[in-house]
Design an enzyme around this catalytic site. Structure first.
Site, short mmCIF file in Angstrom:
data_model
loop_
_atom_site.label_atom_id
_atom_site.label_comp_id
_atom_site.label_asym_id
_atom_site.label_seq_id
_atom_site.Cartn_x
_atom_site.Cartn_y
_atom_site.Cartn_z
N SER A 95 0.73 -1.02 0.02
CA SER A 95 -0.04 0.08 -0.25
C SER A 95 0.65 1.17 -0.22
O SER A 95 1.43 1.71 -0.36
CB SER A 95 -0.97 -0.21 1.31
OG SER A 95 -1.64 0.86 1.28
N ASP A 131 -8.70 -4.89 -6.08
CA ASP A 131 -8.56 -3.89 -4.91
C ASP A 131 -9.52 -2.85 -4.60
O ASP A 131 -9.89 -2.39 -5.39
CB ASP A 131 -7.12 -2.69 -5.29
CG ASP A 131 -6.56 -2.58 -3.89
OD1 ASP A 131 -7.05 -1.90 -3.27
OD2 ASP A 131 -5.54 -1.89 -3.78
N HIS A 174 -7.53 -5.27 -1.67
CA HIS A 174 -6.23 -4.85 -0.97
C HIS A 174 -5.65 -5.53 -0.45
O HIS A 174 -4.52 -5.65 -0.43
CB HIS A 174 -7.35 -3.38 -0.50
CG HIS A 174 -5.23 -2.29 0.19
ND1 HIS A 174 -4.65 -2.25 -1.53
CD2 HIS A 174 -5.28 -1.88 0.94
CE1 HIS A 174 -3.67 -1.45 -0.33
NE2 HIS A 174 -3.87 -1.00 0.64
#
Length: 814
Positions: free
Chosen positions: A666, A739, A773
């Protein structure tokens, strides 16, 4: 001939195919041994510390589970066949254990192929209601803890799409349950539906500077599907399985009983829907009902919340944070902005807090004003309650002691919430006569329980707080230097009984009951074994070092399992940048060398088994003091952090600094791409699920609240995509195709890969089907570990050998 084939195969390895269609791969045995283990169960303990419920689950989902039908609407991800969140974690088995018993009992009556979730304790804590997801829908089951037996209460007709699915009545015999409405219409298949016209969005000139949310509604067909999935009928379900009508079909969002159980506040979503924000900011109304289902009154009306003033501390107008006062039978409490919800407005007080007693038709009473944005209350009595506010821009939080009856308040703590050394701890709570957690009061005494971070280490503590004098007295402080003791909850403060969790580098975390009134009075109540046996001998330590500007940094260092003194090893540096407004807080130590070594799915720790030094959770503070924002010097500080980390481990004599990889997930992936673009510190990088072009998140990202148009140079300078021409270091990009995180669209990795490939940079893009994610499927995670292992071997561990062979290849060409 064989030699020619080997050379040919090697050249293929070096160059790679333009497009590779791989099946899922598995990592090496050393990594697989750690990545594919049976987890210890999750633990739930009643408030008295008498009964434990052990919940068992598989560590991963399967790719088949992630491939089940999924609709992404208004911020929700729903399986429209089963009517529950499509990414829900399920438990497969339950055991119960008296805290004083030696062995746990297997719960009987569990459904075949159980997929359990949504556990809710009954008010008297004798039962737990839960959901079971079948192939066709969701059922309600109930666990009788004393008899270690579950029974089914409803058919697979529950609507668990929006939470607040199970709600106990005060009588411990009945629940309110959201069920599928009889008039639900078939969903529209938007993939094949013929459009009836264009989708038109309009701006009336008001600024709506929202984050780049994903899974938003996009078309009228989406609106129709969302409404059908959101609609429920509310049923009253008894523990004997009787089902009665309670309320008719509507888009119910929240259900909340008053502490005395006599009223129910029910929140409904209303139209118009939005294509800019998620369902939590759709219009809504909150209506109070009696426990017989009769409407009492409407208590709140909230319009569509698309437009707010600029800034992280902005909020909407009207009643918000509406909840129950925990120390009263049926008193509503809420906050309202006094600054029009605009952080740019200068006022003495930002928020006001009001209360209103049943039957909720009188004049609301002001009980508190906060200088900053209100964030919550711990209730105690008419004379004593604790309130909190915060202000993100200054990282400040204030704690108030106030009298709800007189609205008199005083600030008892005023501190930087990032300054962990000054954290006084959290006030201890216990269940009151209404079954709500309120301040644990002993006359004029309250209690504080803290994590105990300090410059000398971490020593969790319990303090006694005197309401009249404001002074504290230490009752207990953990003395472990070779273990970590976490203070979970107070079971009985009068008797000194505290639920704690104790672990070490090699001892799996287990639960104990400690009596702080008696020295060394510690009783084990679980005995979970270490599932990661191959890491028991790992050399782990927390190292401290300085950045060039004198800022103190730290990281958790692991040496290879086959470590030999005087040898140099490749290293993996794994990190995640964090923003601070002062250097003192940024330099504080929060790493504990005694934490259990737990190689979760995204961890770099696996590679100690493959001959790597690992510096995990390396400190990467980005500091902006005073009027300067952290991101004003983001790249400079990022590189300084990376250099300081490598220098520190190199000075210890452990590594070959030409063989250092950097990685992150991330924002850590964003960090990785920037480090490779703007330094020559690293041999290779791994960037998972990142964002690389900040112009695609123009109204702020992470801790940056300025828009692109206010600070275009910040967005440009911080975007690795804008500097793709500088990237020459091998980079492995991994991203989940599904995601859902704000700003980290899969498009971010795809476009960055195209830019790097077009400019001749060594890069590999791996798109994981169905993954969000965070990655969930076993197949995906094992393949991710394989990809990372191959990448590190090729570009880090064997870097010099590869470079020599590339040179030989060029010689052969010439």
């Amino acid at each position: 001939m064989k030699q020619i084939l080997r050379i040919f195969a090697f050249f293929i390895l070096l160059n790679g195919y333009a497009q590779q269609n791989l099946t899922y791969q598995q990592p090496s045995e050393e990594i697989l041994e750690l990545a594919d283990v049976e987890l210890a169960p999750g633990v739930q303990i009643d408030s008295k510390g008498e009964q434990m419920v052990l919940l068992f689950r598989n560590q991963y989902k399967s790719i088949a589970e992630l491939s089940e039908t999924e609709l992404r609407l208004a911020g929700l991800r729903i399986n429209p066949v089963t009517n529950i969140g499509s990414r829900t974690n399920y438990y497969t088995n339950i055991k119960v254990k008296g805290v004083k018993d030696k062995d746990a009992k297997q719960v009987s009556g569990l459904p075949e192929n159980a997929r359990l979730s949504g556990f809710r304790w009954s008010p008297d804590e004798s039962m737990i209601a839960c959901l079971n997801t079948t192939s066709t829908g969701v059922e309600v089951w109930v666990l009788d803890i004393g008899n270690a037996k579950v029974s089914k209460l409803t058919d697979a007709k529950v609507n668990a799409n929006m939470g607040s699915t199970l709600n106990w009545f005060k009588d411990n015999q009945n629940l309110l349950v959201k069920m599928l409405p009889n008039d639900r219409q078939p969903l529209i298949n938007t993939a094949v539906a013929v459009p009836t016209g264009p989708t038109v969005s309009v701006s009336d000139g008001a600024k709506a500077q929202n984050r780049t949310y994903q899974d938003l509604l996009k078309t009228p067909n989406d609106e129709f599907n969302f409404e059908q999935l959101a609609r429920s009928e509310i049923k009253k379900v008894s523990v004997n399985g009787n089902v009665e009508d309670f309320l008719g079909a509507d888009m119910y969002r929240g259900i909340s009983f008053s502490p005395d159980g006599n009223y129910i506040m029910i929140t409904k979503i209303k139209r118009p829907f939005s294509y800019l924000v998620t369902y939590g900011r759709f219009p809504s109304e909150s209506i109070m009902y009696s426990i017989n289902g009769n409407k009492v009154t409407e208590v709140n009306e909230v319009p569509l919340d698309e437009v707010r003033p600029k800034g992280f501390m902005s909020t909407r107008l009207g009643k918000r944070n509406m909840t129950w006062r925990g120390d009263k039978p049926s008193t509503l409490v809420w906050a309202e902005a006094l600054d029009n919800g605009d952080p740019a407005v200068e006022v003495d007080y930002r928020d006001a807090v009001y209360e209103q007693n049943a039957p909720f038709n009188g004049t609301p009473k002001l009980i508190l004003k906060t200088k900053q944005r209100f964030s919550g209350i711990s209730w105690g009595s008419d004379n004593t309650a604790i309130a909190y506010d915060y202000w993100w821009n200054t990282r400040n939080t204030k704690t108030y002691m106030f009298s709800p009856s007189t609205a008199e308040a005083k600030v008892i703590s005023d501190r930087n919430y990032q300054d962990v050394y000054s954290d006084p701890g959290n006030f201890v709570s216990s269940k009151n006569e209404f079954g709500r957690y309120t301040l644990n009061m002993n006359g004029e005494k309250l209690y504080l329980m803290g994590d105990g971070y300090s410059k000398d280490g971490q020593f969790p503590f319990i303090d006694e707080y005197n309401i009249k004098t404001g002074k504290t007295k230490r009752l207990y402080q953990s003395e472990y230097t070779d273990k970590l003791e976490s203070l979970n909850s107070a079971l009985d403060m009068k008797k000194g009984k505290i639920l704690v969790r104790i672990e070490s580098k090699t001892e799996y975390p287990n639960y104990y009951i400690r009596n702080i009134n008696r020295k060394n009075d510690l009783t084990a109540i679980t005995a979970f074994e270490n599932p990661f046996k191959s890491l028991e001998s790992v050399n782990k330590r927390v190292i401290s070092y300085k950045r060039d500007d004198g800022l103190d940094l730290e990281g958790t260092l692991y040496l290879p399992l086959d470590y030999k003194e005087d040898e140099k090893y490749p290293m993996i540096l794994w990190a995640y940048p964090r923003e601070y407004k002062d250097k003192a807080s940024a330099s504080q130590s929060t790493a504990n060398p005694n934490e259990f070594v737990y190689p979760y799915w995204g961890s770099p720790i696996y590679w100690v088994t493959k001959g790597y030094v690992v510096l995990d959770d390396a400190a990467f503070p980005i500091v902006g003091e005073g009027d300067e924002e952290p991101n004003d010097s983001f790249r400079t500080q990022l590189v300084a952090n990376g250099k300081a980390a490598i220098d520190a481990v190199d000075n210890l004599g452990f590594i070959d600094r030409d063989k250092v990889a950097v990685g992150g997930h991330s924002y850590g992936a964003f960090m990785t791409a920037n480090l490779l673009s703007h330094s020559n510190l690293f041999a290779a990088g791994i960037a998972r699920s990142g964002a690389y072009n900040r112009t695609l998140t123009p109204f702020g990202f992470q801790s940056e609240e300025r828009s692109y148009w206010e600070a275009p140079e910040i967005y440009y300078n911080m975007s690795p995509f804008m500097h793709a021409d500088k990237m020459k270091t091998p980079l492995l990009l991994i991203h989940g195709v599904a995601d859902n995180n704000s700003g980290t669209y899969p498009l971010q990795s795809e476009r960055y890969f195209n830019a790097l490939k077009g400019l001749g940079a060594p890069v590999r893009l791996v798109m994981l089907p169905k993954e969000s994610h965070g990655y969930r499927a076993k197949e995906s995670i094992m393949h991710m570990l394989w990809e990372q292992d191959q990448w590190l071997d090729k570009h880090v561990k064997n870097k010099k050998e590869i470079e020599e062979k590339i040179e030989n290849k060029e010689t052969i060409k010439n």
